[in-house]
Design a protein around this motif. Structure first.
Motif, PDB file in Angstrom:
ATOM      1  N   LYS A  11       0.738  -1.201  -0.043  1.00 36.74           N
ATOM      2  CA  LYS A  11      -0.074   0.023  -0.041  1.00 36.74           C
ATOM      3  C   LYS A  11       1.039   1.374   0.087  1.00 36.74           C
ATOM      4  O   LYS A  11       0.335   2.369  -0.781  1.00 36.74           O
ATOM      5  CB  LYS A  11      -0.969   0.063   1.276  1.00 36.74           C
ATOM      6  N   ASP A  37       2.388   1.744  -3.605  1.00 32.93           N
ATOM      7  CA  ASP A  37       1.289   2.100  -4.418  1.00 32.93           C
ATOM      8  C   ASP A  37       0.987   3.454  -4.008  1.00 32.93           C
ATOM      9  O   ASP A  37       0.868   4.399  -5.245  1.00 32.93           O
ATOM     10  CB  ASP A  37       0.246   1.091  -4.105  1.00 32.93           C
ATOM     11  N   GLU A  61      -5.430  -5.743  -7.404  1.00 33.89           N
ATOM     12  CA  GLU A  61      -6.272  -4.827  -6.399  1.00 33.89           C
ATOM     13  C   GLU A  61      -5.483  -4.622  -5.382  1.00 33.89           C
ATOM     14  O   GLU A  61      -5.473  -3.360  -4.626  1.00 33.89           O
ATOM     15  CB  GLU A  61      -7.372  -5.307  -6.142  1.00 33.89           C
ATOM     16  N   ARG A  62      -4.247  -5.154  -4.993  1.00 35.35           N
ATOM     17  CA  ARG A  62      -3.374  -5.062  -3.830  1.00 35.35           C
ATOM     18  C   ARG A  62      -2.487  -3.813  -3.972  1.00 35.35           C
ATOM     19  O   ARG A  62      -1.982  -3.145  -3.190  1.00 35.35           O
ATOM     20  CB  ARG A  62      -2.577  -6.227  -3.190  1.00 35.35           C
ATOM     21  N   PRO A  88      -2.409  -1.685  -7.672  1.00 35.43           N
ATOM     22  CA  PRO A  88      -2.667  -1.409  -8.956  1.00 35.43           C
ATOM     23  C   PRO A  88      -1.673  -0.502  -9.720  1.00 35.43           C
ATOM     24  O   PRO A  88      -1.439  -0.686 -10.877  1.00 35.43           O
ATOM     25  CB  PRO A  88      -4.132  -0.587  -8.929  1.00 35.43           C
TER      26      PRO A  88
END
Lengths: 226, 226
Positions: free
Chosen positions: A145, A148, A187-188, A190
């Motif tokens: 996260k 990202d 989706e962890r 993108p």
């Protein structure tokens, strides 16, 4: 110059791959190299032992200079061939600071990826715990996260430390590539997946792609349930 | 310049300590700093969070530049103040390669030291295994032997990467110091113990010595049975 270089490496090892990308980016094609199989334990050979007391790959030699730690070899190559090929560490202090920052944050991502994807490989059977694996997964999800978010903040088409490809990408791409390869749910992360697609055909990366991945393009699914 | 720097740090943390040594060596005394207590969880404060999404120390700011990973901060300081204070990364390619090599090998020593000395701190009670701790100890003993051998080979009075104090010493000393402090048997690493004695009174190291160690000069004995 490249003819006086010798790299011992294994296919798919992130530390080896980063040295190979750095060599490509610095236009040092033509270096001597020897591919050693992890599965056959070839990296524990006498040739490697003679140059590297840790008996690990990468083991890298340039003339009489031996530099085996992957980050060390990459920094050495950038410094020794500063004006050749891609400039991997910028001069501007703010840009440079960000390159260094992301380079060293890579160790977190790499360790956390290993702690999930290769948990069974690293931890003997009698010492495995569901609670530990669960904690490792949560930690990896938080780490993804973060990365990202870095890419999101820098905007579409950005590299890890800004508008240019730098040493941050050299050291981190060979870790990031494991997320699509080991079936991490897109989706962890993108933005990391977009970044992966942007970089996978870059000449230095394509030229150094792990040969056993070319033979078996489909990886195992160790990150499927992340 | 130092007045525009701000370091959040904790006493006794090797990553914090290395940034403090680098600041001293680069003659950047007078930087602003805030000592945060691990025990009171002060390093998880909003000020740190605003600059460092990992909410860790060190957190380091120079003007608008934020660089938090300790290796990154050290390399940034050397690059930004290259001609000021001690030259920490030499120009000579062979010397430079060795400095980088030892710098990055430090991660092995640090991790292996943590895996023994702070095993109970890092591993929840239900997940601890005698077999793991035994393996960690063997791995640390082998690691110490490697470093002791490096010093032995370079000869008496040598620093980690040769005749001069370099970035290898900046990043590694704050790890090596834990061996005498935590009562590691000196025979496990006699050369490292000599190295420790040679460096402990160096001005940059003395000036940055963990304040809570000054109050309690006797450390715990987590490495006594190594």
């Amino acid at each position: 110059m490249a003819q006086s270089m010798l790299l011992y490496w294994s296919s798919g090892s992130p530390p080896c791959w980063r040295v190979k990308i750095a060599l490509e980016e610095k236009q040092l094609q033509g270096y001597k190299h020897k591919l050693l199989s992890f599965d056959k334990n070839e990296h524990k050979c006498e040739e490697v032992k003679a140059l590297n007391p840790r008996v690990q790959v990468p083991t890298f030699k340039h003339g009489d200079i031996v530099v085996n730690e992957s980050f060390a070899a990459c920094l050495y190559l950038e410094s020794a061939f500063k004006s050749q090929g891609t400039r991997l560490i910028p001069d501007d202090p703010a840009e440079q600071a960000l390159v260094y920052q992301r380079m060293f944050e890579t160790n977190n991502l790499q360790q956390k990826m290993y702690d999930v994807a290769f948990y069974e490989w690293h931890v003997p059977e009698g010492e495995r715990h569901e609670s530990a694996l669960k904690r490792n997964k949560e930690s990896l999800i938080a780490e993804l996260k973060l990365w990202d978010g870095y890419l999101e903040e820098m905007g579409k088409g950005s590299y890890l430390a800004g508008k240019n490809f730098t040493m941050a990408d050299v050291v981190c791409f060979p870790v990031i590539v494991f997320f699509p390869r080991l079936h991490c749910p897109p989706e962890r992360c993108p933005r990391l997946m977009e970044y992966y697609k942007m970089l996978k055909d870059r000449p230095s990366i394509k030229a150094s792609w792990p040969p056993h991945w070319l033979e078996k393009p489909e990886g195992q699914d160790m990150l499927k349930n992340l």
